[in-house]
Design a protein around this motif. Structure first.
Motif: not given
Ligand code: ATP
Ligand code: MG
Length: 566
Positions: A141, A144, A151, A184, A189, A194-195, A197-199
């Motif tokens: 987290a 991120k 990130g 992931r 990144m 934000m979604h 960035r390597d969720p």
């Protein structure tokens, strides 16, 4: 996949009332997208009961399919085995049917696709597009970043496909504890979204699943399941609420990896239904059920569909309300009074009008023969003559509402006072001759005379009176429990208090139980039957009723008293 839509006349006739979603759907139809198929879905997570917000989603999902001759699937999003229960699945199905929609044989579960999703994850790994991260979730987290700060790349990001495959398969074989590793997607990144960035797309959960048992130790995240399930089912229009707009690029990215031809689902977002004086989140509703603030999910004060049903709301009134607020791209807070308005409008036409006295005052008609009972005809609903008429018994003693008599009435009080006359609805004109008080000065009984020539429908008395009162015959009245509901919360904008708990705003007087008297025919009422109690409100019979005791819920007062209170 190649079903052609049925002809539908509405498409061209209703242009004026199109919402923006239907405008898009029609354009897609005109362009022949997806061979002109329309296929939607309603995707509830079975972690609670449906509320009126869900009705808004259900109405656009099922309603769009219905309008354009398409199909709508019911798909339970059961990706989290810890929170989900079979009780919720059953209630969700019952509530959708109650609203009048049907998914035919298309009852699906995200878990139906766990195998395909797992295989897809393996493909992503093989293609260098996913990796196993051994870091704890808190570190992930922090790495991120923030929307303005890129990130930090995980030290595990560049593992080889072979190592990732091995680790992921061992995660699913139960070799690692929960929380020790995740899978992931390898995207970007530094993405401003934000979604992207390597969720995390898979996590380890050691909990049996209600459908797949102990088959899986890894479970897909909602974001990894949702869009792909739409794709697997051939969904053409994936309608959801605005908060998913920022997830759309991620869903698209996954679909890009899966696509084999032109077909892809199109996600369209609309605004959520929010109501004044109401909490809508399932988590909060569950908290209220668990804390005993309400009697259960179907408590008539709850905004759940089963609660609204028990309260006496009709599916038609809910649908009308939702159509009146419409579908837009802007979040809004809708006034609860608007919903109540729709309920009144609907019940005004549908509910038989009956006699019920909620706060009784006894009236003795001194010149009416003792021991006599007359059956008087009264119509069931002046709004709808086809509802016919019925007989109600009249005798020497009747109850009227305490508030319909005043010892010292002001000028424009057209009800009863000493020496004044009123009509008893569908019966006679009576005149108040005298009244009795108890030792505390409370009025306990009226003595009236009636004019035998004034019977409704055969009135030759020549009298004109301004007031008409409802009443029930004392001898025939059925004593009943009456539950009067008020708002469950005292504040219209519960989300406006971020720093305070919503429970602080519970209205301590949201339920008042009284005893009243209803006309004898109501002993035949069935649970959920609707009535208008003349002059007081709309009521329905509660399923708690028994032969010994009738229980009525007040659905809504006849007039909007709440707006005036403010
Ligand atoms: P909640 O936030 O109340 O827990 P949810 O969004 O988690 O609800 P889901 O079971 O995931 O509940 O919702 C199923 C569908 O209903 C989703 O497509 C969601 O967008 C929609 N939905 C949920 N709440 C509302 C609402 N208040 N207004 C309109 N649609 C809603
Ligand atoms: Mg949800």
């Amino acid at each position: 996949m190649s079903d052609k839509p049925k002809e539908n006349k509405n498409v061209t006739n209703e242009r004026k009332s199109l919402n923006f979603i239907h405008t898009i759907v029609e354009q897609d139809l005109r362009e022949g997208k997806n061979s002109s198929r329309i296929h939607t879905r309603f995707p509830p997570e079975p972690n609670g009961y449906l509320h009126i917000g869900h009705a808004k989603a259900i109405q656009i999902d099922f309603g769009t399919a219905e309008k354009y001759g398409g199909k709508c699937n019911l798909r339970f999003d059961d990706t989290n085995p810890v929170k989900e229960e079979v009780e919720y699945i059953d209630s969700i199905k019952a509530d959708i049917h109650w609203l009048g929609y049907d998914w035919e044989e298309r009852e699906f579960y995200a878990s139906d696709y766990f195998g395909r999703l797992y295989d897809f994850a393996l493909d992503l790994i093989k293609n260098g597009l996913a990796y196993v991260d051994d870091q704890p979730s808190e570190i992930i987290a922090v790495q991120k970043g923030t929307p303005s700060v890129p990130g930090t790349v995980s030290p595990y990001r560049n593992r080889s496909a072979g190592e990732n495959l091995d680790l992921f398969q061992r995660m699913n074989a139960g070799e690692f504890p929960e929380g020790s590793r995740v899978l992931r997607a390898k995207i970007d990144m530094a993405s401003p979204n934000m979604h992207m960035r390597d969720p995390v797309i898979y996590r380890i959960i050691n909990h049996p699943h209600h459908r797949t048992g102990n088959t899986w130790k890894v479970y897909p995240m909602y974001d990894f399941a949702h869009g792909q399930c739409d794709y697997f089912e051939g969904i053409t229009h994936s309608l959801c609420t605005l908060e998913f707009e920022v997830h759309r690029p991620l869903y698209d990215w996954f679909i890009d990896q899966l696509m084999t031809d032109e077909y892809r689902p199109r996600q369209i977002e609309f605004n959520r239904l929010n109501l004044t004086y109401t909490v809508m989140s399932k988590r909060k509703l569950l908290q209220m059920v668990r804390n005993g603030v309400v009697k259960g999910w179907d408590d008539p004060r709850m905004p759940t569909l089963c609660g609204l049903k028990r309260r006496g709301y009709t599916p038609d009134s809910i649908k009308k309300f939702i159509n009146s607020i419409g579908y837009t791209k802007f979040e809004a807070l809708n006034d609860f009074s608007l919903l109540e308005f729709a309920v009144r409008e609907d019940l005004n036409k549908k509910a038989p009008r009956v006699m019920a006295v909620l706060d009784p005052l006894k009236v003795v008609i001194t010149n009416y023969p003792e021991g006599r009972t007359e059956q008087l005809e009264t119509i069931n609903n002046p709004e709808d003559p086809s509802m016919g008429s019925r007989n109600i018994p009249f005798s020497r003693e009747v109850y009227i509402e305490r508030s319909d008599f005043m010892e010292d009435p002001p000028k424009k009080f057209f009800r009863l006072g000493p020496g004044t006359e009123v009509r008893l609805k569908s019966a006679y004109i009576i005149k108040c001759e005298d009244y009795l008080k108890d030792k505390n000065g409370n009025i306990i009984e009226l003595h009236c005379t009636y004019d035998e020539n004034s019977r409704s429908g055969a009135d030759t008395s020549g009298k004109k009176v301004k007031g008409t009162l409802h009443w029930v015959s004392v001898l025939h009245a059925v004593r009943s429990e009456i539950r009067l509901y008020d708002r469950l919360f005292m504040d219209p904008e519960l989300d406006g208090h971020k720093e305070r708990d919503f429970m602080e705003f519970i209205n301590p007087d949201s339920l008042k139980v009284i005893e009243g008297f209803v006309e004898p025919g109501l002993a035949e009422a069935k649970p959920f039957d609707h009535y208008q109690f003349q002059r007081t409100g709309y009521f329905n019979l509660d399923p708690d009723s028994s032969r010994e005791k009738l229980v009525f819920n007040r659905t809504v007062p006849l007039r909007d008293t709440w707006s005036k209170k403010k």
